[in-house]
Scaffold this motif. Structure first.
Motif, mmCIF file in Angstrom:
data_model
loop_
_atom_site.group_PDB
_atom_site.id
_atom_site.type_symbol
_atom_site.label_atom_id
_atom_site.label_comp_id
_atom_site.label_asym_id
_atom_site.label_seq_id
_atom_site.Cartn_x
_atom_site.Cartn_y
_atom_site.Cartn_z
ATOM 1 N N ILE A 23 19.495 -4.393 39.322
ATOM 2 C CA ILE A 23 19.350 -2.951 39.110
ATOM 3 C C ILE A 23 17.932 -2.599 38.673
ATOM 4 O O ILE A 23 17.326 -1.631 39.144
ATOM 5 N N ARG A 24 17.369 -3.406 37.802
ATOM 6 C CA ARG A 24 16.049 -3.098 37.260
ATOM 7 C C ARG A 24 14.896 -3.537 38.181
ATOM 8 O O ARG A 24 13.835 -2.935 38.188
ATOM 9 N N SER A 25 15.099 -4.597 38.964
ATOM 10 C CA SER A 25 14.013 -5.123 39.794
ATOM 11 C C SER A 25 14.063 -4.636 41.237
ATOM 12 O O SER A 25 13.048 -4.679 41.949
ATOM 13 N N GLY A 26 15.242 -4.208 41.676
ATOM 14 C CA GLY A 26 15.395 -3.813 43.067
ATOM 15 C C GLY A 26 15.595 -4.979 44.006
ATOM 16 O O GLY A 26 15.658 -4.803 45.222
ATOM 17 N N GLN A 27 15.684 -6.218 43.471
ATOM 18 C CA GLN A 27 15.942 -7.422 44.259
ATOM 19 C C GLN A 27 17.219 -8.088 43.769
ATOM 20 O O GLN A 27 17.558 -7.981 42.588
ATOM 21 N N THR A 28 17.896 -8.796 44.659
ATOM 22 C CA THR A 28 18.955 -9.653 44.147
ATOM 23 C C THR A 28 18.314 -10.690 43.233
ATOM 24 O O THR A 28 17.132 -11.032 43.397
ATOM 25 N N MET A 29 19.079 -11.200 42.291
ATOM 26 C CA MET A 29 18.515 -12.193 41.377
ATOM 27 C C MET A 29 18.070 -13.438 42.132
ATOM 28 O O MET A 29 17.091 -14.099 41.757
ATOM 29 N N PHE A 30 18.776 -13.779 43.214
ATOM 30 C CA PHE A 30 18.383 -14.937 44.013
ATOM 31 C C PHE A 30 16.980 -14.731 44.602
ATOM 32 O O PHE A 30 16.110 -15.595 44.497
ATOM 33 N N ASP A 31 16.726 -13.567 45.202
ATOM 34 C CA ASP A 31 15.406 -13.287 45.750
ATOM 35 C C ASP A 31 14.358 -13.206 44.648
ATOM 36 O O ASP A 31 13.205 -13.628 44.829
ATOM 37 N N TYR A 32 14.746 -12.644 43.513
ATOM 38 C CA TYR A 32 13.842 -12.551 42.358
ATOM 39 C C TYR A 32 13.389 -13.941 41.928
ATOM 40 O O TYR A 32 12.197 -14.184 41.666
ATOM 41 N N LEU A 33 14.335 -14.901 41.879
ATOM 42 C CA LEU A 33 13.994 -16.268 41.500
ATOM 43 C C LEU A 33 13.230 -16.997 42.611
ATOM 44 O O LEU A 33 12.358 -17.824 42.330
ATOM 45 N N LYS A 34 13.560 -16.706 43.854
ATOM 46 C CA LYS A 34 12.823 -17.342 44.957
ATOM 47 C C LYS A 34 11.335 -17.017 44.862
ATOM 48 O O LYS A 34 10.484 -17.894 45.052
ATOM 49 N N ASP A 35 11.008 -15.785 44.590
ATOM 50 C CA ASP A 35 9.602 -15.380 44.516
ATOM 51 C C ASP A 35 8.876 -16.014 43.338
ATOM 52 O O ASP A 35 7.693 -16.363 43.451
ATOM 53 N N ARG A 36 9.571 -16.204 42.216
ATOM 54 C CA ARG A 36 8.899 -16.585 40.970
ATOM 55 C C ARG A 36 9.082 -18.056 40.590
ATOM 56 O O ARG A 36 8.244 -18.612 39.878
#
Length: 622
Positions: A206-219
């Motif tokens: 909700i806060r990042s606009g990405q699924t958590m999986f995609d959020y972790l993939k990037d970082r």
């Protein structure tokens, strides 16, 4: 929450009644992709155990203890010290280097994502969930709401009375969680609940606009070369957070090493150092060794574990700079069981490794390599051979003069109910009789996928309507006609044969081993164990031949005891008693009926009748 409990009970009884198809209320869409056995990116270096201060003999004894304990039901092992792999072993038919379901092990990945979101100002520890999910609170629930914070979710102290059981039979998990009642005051009591991890994932999305999986993939994942990883989504499109992740053993160890390195990987700070320290210290009493942020504290002082159901663990020991990783398929739940006892016996508080390299011991190393090769069997995806995973090029000279050895086949205790009269018929003789024959099943409502996997992945069986037999490249192939799918299962009688089947659009690798025996009535019996190589579970199928009829008995491991444990674990034994009709049923002795129904669900049977054969061959020889 009565409606959620009632819906779960309905789902359970539909399963017990052997209903097939999409028996849950959650719409099914295939998610799981095909595993691709590409080389690991940014792999650990390989080294001999002795070079890292640990004897090969000690590691071999550990592997033998795991292998010989049927309750441990070990599948994969990796040991890392000083960022070097000193042992890697798969246990046939499980495959070295293949990804594996994590269950709750992946909660720790969710904890990492939460720390990154806090660093980026997307979340804060003391922030109320009401500020993040205001539209998910039902009107009447607003009057009884208690303040639940991000910190409460991280340390499993939300007190919310909405668990995985409700998630099995409803799609809007956020609304159900935000509108649920409370079992305890938030922040006061440890109550393990995977929906806490799911809500962290939803908050990050909700806060990042990405699924958590995609959020972790990037970082995290992409910078560490973690490419072959998959994480299921909820019905509303959120990464599940507390379960549903598949990862390769070496990549799981890399995430453990990231924590040991206080957030650094190859010199780059991927995870805030302070957050790595906060995650890995105890924040709440859990009746064991304490619980951090989505991490279990371990018996060895300073140790911590990513812990998953059925024996999925990455255990980190900072004082030794060491990681013990295991995948298994046993009854383990919340750091308790034979597997955990063996790990602590060999690597717990009493173990003291050398801080200096030990003298190389070629004989002990050879014994270790032989044991790894023996246990690994035909390691299809292992690449360069079963024993080579523990060897680096820099240590090849230690084995150059060692004699060639053969893999030996060893019968594991507790494998199955094989008769000593298993020589009654050879596989070739059986295939001569069965080739091209197909049996029509009477009920046709039992699936090849273990029941635990069906429920976990919301992928319910259409039922096996027919079972056929074929010869292919001198190998027995059993055909299971299930819905619109036909599963071609190759059977190995010396070593398990690896096949791939597709269940409603989701591909799964399986390893199948067969044995031929006779029962007390002199019926010929074909016994199959179908291990789902990416899962913790296996399906056992026993076929009893009697002329033109075939009785088929199904079971699964970990089995009925685990499902009973899982029902209690989900907080749902009390759900039976929450409804007057159920309570009265139980009080009048109905619990035995429920238990018998559970047994029938896990050990179902069906009868097949041979279909007319073009050659009109008889089955008198079976």
């Amino acid at each position: 929450m009565a409606e959620v409990r009632f819906s779960f009970i309905q789902l359970l009884f539909r399963i017990l009644a052997r209903q097939t198809g999409q028996i849950g209320t959650i719409a099914y869409e295939p998610q799981k992709p095909h595993f691709v056995p590409v080389p690991i990116e940014q792999p650990f270096e390989r080294a001999t155990p002795e070079s890292q201060g640990i004897s090969s003999s000690h590691i071999r004894e550990y592997l033998v203890s795991l292998h010989e304990d049927p309750e441990a039901s070990i599948q994969q092992v990796m040991i890392v010290r000083h960022s070097k792999v000193i042992c890697e072993c798969s246990f046939a038919p499980y495959q070295r280097g293949m990804w594996h379901v994590t269950y709750s092990m992946c909660k720790t990945f969710t904890g990492m994502a939460t720390g990154l979101a806090i660093q980026e100002g997307l979340l804060s520890l003391n922030e109320s969930l009401d500020e993040i999910f205001p539209s998910n609170i039902k009107f009447l629930s607003r009057f009884t709401r208690k303040k639940v914070t991000i910190r409460d979710l991280l340390q499993m102290t939300s007190g919310v009375d909405y668990s995985e059981a409700g998630a099995l039979d409803g799609s809007d998990w956020c609304t159900n969680f935000m509108s649920a009642g409370f079992k305890s005051e938030p922040g006061t009591k440890f109550d393990y609940n995977s929906m806490n991890s799911f809500m962290l994932s939803a908050a990050i999305q909700i806060r990042s606009g990405q699924t958590m999986f995609d959020y972790l993939k990037d970082r995290i994942f992409d910078p560490m070369g973690i490419r072959e990883i998959f994480w299921e989504k909820s019905p509303m499109g959120y990464t599940k957070g507390g379960w549903g992740c598949f990862i390769r053993p070496e990549d799981a160890c890399k995430l453990g090493q990231l924590l040991l390195n206080k957030g650094k990987w190859n010199g780059k700070q991927l995870l805030p150092e302070k957050w790595a320290e906060e995650m890995t210290r105890s924040h709440v009493d859990n009746g064991k060794f304490g619980y951090g942020y989505q991490l279990w504290m371990e018996e060895r002082p300073g140790g911590y574990a990513m812990n998953g159901l059925f024996g999925q663990d990455v255990i980190c020991y900072p004082d030794m700079d060491m990681i013990i990783m295991v995948n298994a398929g046993n009854r383990e739940l919340l750091q308790e069981g034979n597997l955990t006892e063996i790990i602590r016996r060999y690597w717990g508080a009493s173990f003291v490794p050398s801080e200096e390299p030990l003298p190389e011991n070629p004989a002990a190393l050879q014994n270790l390599v032989k044991t790894v090769a023996e246990y690994s069997g035909n390691d299809t995806f292992g690449g360069s051979g079963a024993g080579s995973a523990i060897l680096a090029q820099s240590m090849d000279h230690h084995l150059a003069e060692l004699p060639v050895f053969r893999k030996t086949r060893r019968r594991k205790k507790g494998w199955g109910l094989w008769s000593k009269k298993s020589t009654v018929m050879s596989p070739e003789e059986m295939l001569d009789v069965l080739d091209t024959h197909t049996y029509q099943m009477e009920k046709g409502n039992i699936g090849i996928f273990p029941l635990i996997c069906q429920v976990t992945h919301n992928n319910y069986t259409d039922g096996i309507q027919k079972i056929g037999f074929q010869r292919m490249d001198d190998t027995m192939v059993v055909l299971f006609y299930e819905g619109e799918d036909v599963h071609h299962v190759r059977v190995g009688f010396e070593q398990p044969e690896v096949s791939e089947i597709v269940l409603h659009g989701e591909p799964y690798y399986i390893g199948t081993k067969g044995r031929i025996a006779t029962d007390e009535y002199d019926h010929v019996v074909l016994l199959l164990k179908i291990s789902f190589l990416e899962e913790a579970c296996a399906r056992k199928i026993n076929m009893y031949f009697d002329g033109e009829e075939m009785l088929v008995r199904f079971s699964e491991t970990p089995g009925d005891a685990v499902i009973a444990d899982a029902i209690k674990y989900s907080g749902d034994d009390p759900a039976f008693l929450s409804l007057p009709v159920i309570r009265q049923f139980v009080e009048q002795g109905g619990r035995d009926i429920i238990n018998e129904s559970l047994q029938a669900a896990i050990h179902p049977r069906d009868i097949g009748h041979v279909l007319p054969d073009p050659e009109e061959r008889k089955l008198e020889n079976l």
